[in-house]
Design an enzyme around this catalytic site. Structure first.
Site, PDB file in Angstrom:
ATOM      1  N   HIS A  94     -22.281  -5.053-119.558  1.00 41.85           N
ATOM      2  CA  HIS A  94     -22.137  -5.089-121.016  1.00 41.85           C
ATOM      3  C   HIS A  94     -20.714  -5.457-121.425  1.00 41.85           C
ATOM      4  CE1 HIS A  94     -26.126  -3.348-121.374  1.00 41.85           C
ATOM      5  NE2 HIS A  94     -26.044  -3.492-122.686  1.00 41.85           N
ATOM      6  N   LYS A 129     -31.436   6.346-120.615  1.00 45.52           N
ATOM      7  CA  LYS A 129     -31.639   7.781-120.458  1.00 45.52           C
ATOM      8  C   LYS A 129     -30.969   8.522-121.606  1.00 45.52           C
ATOM      9  CE  LYS A 129     -28.937  10.228-117.746  1.00 45.52           C
ATOM     10  NZ  LYS A 129     -28.244  10.716-116.543  1.00 45.52           N
TER      11      LYS A 129
END
Length: 501
Positions: A349, A415
């Protein structure tokens, strides 16, 4: 006089780390099974089921419980009468054991340790060095306690230097919402009180090595202040309604552990270190007779559990899914993902956002695609990919708006909860965030039928992969309107628990 051989230490550490990579402690299995039977929230019950099913699969398949195979922490008690047959230091012996364990071809473990932590952050490739604590004690044996601590739960550690009159319970309950669900509850909280700043953190970590026994304590009653705190905090944390994976429910912690140490009159240092659903630790003693032998658990120690799929389960084709279809998904819906799923986590990212800022083309077109926050374990044998559970999504929050607005990304899988910055970006771009269960990495990997690297190969486990998935289970955690199940779920179950009281 006991003589401890160098290779006995190294091999014992290596064997213990392999052992704990695929065997949960029995006390944890028993406590999770009891939580499963007790749970009333279907989403939380399914999350616990996935953790227990994954645990059984790992025990039989000898593959990691979680793709994050941890940073190694070792507590060593060396008897004063021990002599060494060694040319390495004790730390070097232990680190050689770590190296041997993480590079074992039959069960490769993911190396997650990075050197130069505020600079190049270069992977050491073998998960060394371990964090090692030593004590010299009376006797003629060496006791070693080995643990592998996941980064997601370690990241939620908290410390404060309280005033002497401040309430430890109030401070713990104040920190709990800030910890979110990235530590993968239900697990344990280790609490260290006293000493100095570093001592409080050390004993909080050491407390997590003790077996789960809160029910025994409840039955006999507390005998000191630390035990009083265990009971009070255990009760209050579970009444918070946070629940498994932060989805809301009856069980947030399986136990609370408290260790204390004398401190300065002006101080009250307090630390919290959570242990996640990938609870991994083992204890052994070396007495000069050879390497330690850890007894494998019995398969019947694991409960036989079958997931109960509700009426709101939807199969999704990632290759044809449209924004209009995504808008119909509701928080808490269970989806089964099929088709091509991209991956990318922290390093990927950061690199993509930097490339976007420079006007450089990305290695893969993200428009209308879904990206999974994961760093998988390397495959062995005929595996397509090793255990591949989700990593904590909040670490990607600062990249989310750029990724959604500049690439046309439609959805993300990770998550635990998203922070408000990410939720607003998801809402503004009518995207979606899906949650996979932390602690079910081997189970998730069974849904991955093909895998290939499509970008940033030099990043290793943090490269961009393209997975072909079949019926990968996820929960809608943030819908296109910005409604987060991690906000609505715990609030609802906190009220339900209060009404039951």
């Amino acid at each position: 006089m006991t003589v401890i051989r160098q290779d006995d230490v190294t091999q014992s550490v290596a064997d213990a780390l392999q052992y704990i990579s695929y065997y949960h402690p029995k006390d944890f299995i028993d406590a999770m099974a009891a939580a499963y039977e007790r749970e009333e929230n279907p989403a939380a019950k399914d999350a616990i089921a996935q953790i227990l099913i994954n645990s059984r699969m790992c025990a039989t398949g000898h593959r990691p419980i979680c793709q994050d195979t941890g940073i190694v922490t070792v507590f060593v008690h060396v008897g004063m009468n021990v002599q060494w047959d060694a040319d390495m230091s004790l730390d070097d012996m232990i680190n050689e054991g770590v190296r041997r364990a993480y590079q074992l071809p039959d069960n490769i473990l993911r190396a997650s340790v990075l050197a130069d932590p505020d600079g190049k952050r270069q992977n050491t490739k073998d998960n060394t060095p371990a964090i090692i604590h030593h004590k010299i004690v009376p006797g003629d044996k060496v006791e070693i306690h080995v643990a592998a601590k996941g980064g997601g739960s370690e990241a939620k550690s908290k410390f404060a230097m309280l005033n002497p009159s401040d309430s430890v319970v109030d401070w713990v309950m104040e920190q709990l919402p800030k910890m979110g669900a990235g530590w993968c509850p239900p697990g344990m909280l280790g609490i260290g009180i006293g000493g100095t700043a570093e001592k409080a953190m050390e004993i909080a970590k050491e407390a997590l090595l003790d077996p789960i026994d809160i029910q025994d304590l409840q039955a006999r009653g507390p005998q000191n202040r630390a035990e009083e705190l265990r009971l009070e905090i255990f009760d209050k944390v579970n009444k918070s309604g946070i629940g498994a994976q932060g989805l809301g429910g009856l069980t947030t912690v399986l136990d609370i552990k408290v260790k204390d140490f004398p401190t300065h009159a002006a101080n009250k240092p307090v630390a919290i270190i959570p242990n996640c659903a990938a609870t991994r630790h083992a204890h052994f003693t070396l007495d000069g007779s050879g390497p330690a032998a850890l007894k494998p658990p019995k398969l019947e120690d694991w409960p036989e559990i079958t997931r109960e799929m509700g009426d709101n389960v939807k199969r999704v084709n990632l290759d044809t899914v449209t924004p209009e279809e995504v808008k119909t998904w509701q928080p808490g819906d269970t989806l089964l993902l099929n088709g091509k799923l991209l991956t990318g986590r922290d390093a990927a990212h950061k690199r993509m956002v930097d490339m976007i800022a420079k006007g450089e083309p990305l290695p893969v077109d993200l428009r209308g695609r879904f990206i999974y926050y994961v760093g998988p374990v390397d495959p062995i044998g005929d595996e397509v990919v090793g255990p591949a559970g989700p990593t904590t999504a909040t670490r990607m929050d600062k990249f989310t708006r750029t990724m959604l607005e500049e690439t046309g990304l439609l959805g993300m899988v990770g998550k635990a909860e998203r922070g408000q910055v990410a939720i607003e970006a998801i809402r503004d771009n009518e995207a979606v965030y899906l949650m996979a269960v932390g602690g079910s990495a081997y189970l998730v990997a069974q849904a991955i039928k093909k895998s290939r690297v499509v970008g940033f190969e030099d990043l290793g486990m943090e490269a961009i992969y393209e997975f072909d998935v079949e019926d990968m289970p996820v929960t809608v955690a943030v819908d296109t309107q910005g409604t987060s199940v991690h906000q609505t779920g715990p609030a609802k179950w906190k009220e339900i628990i209060a009404e039951k009281a």
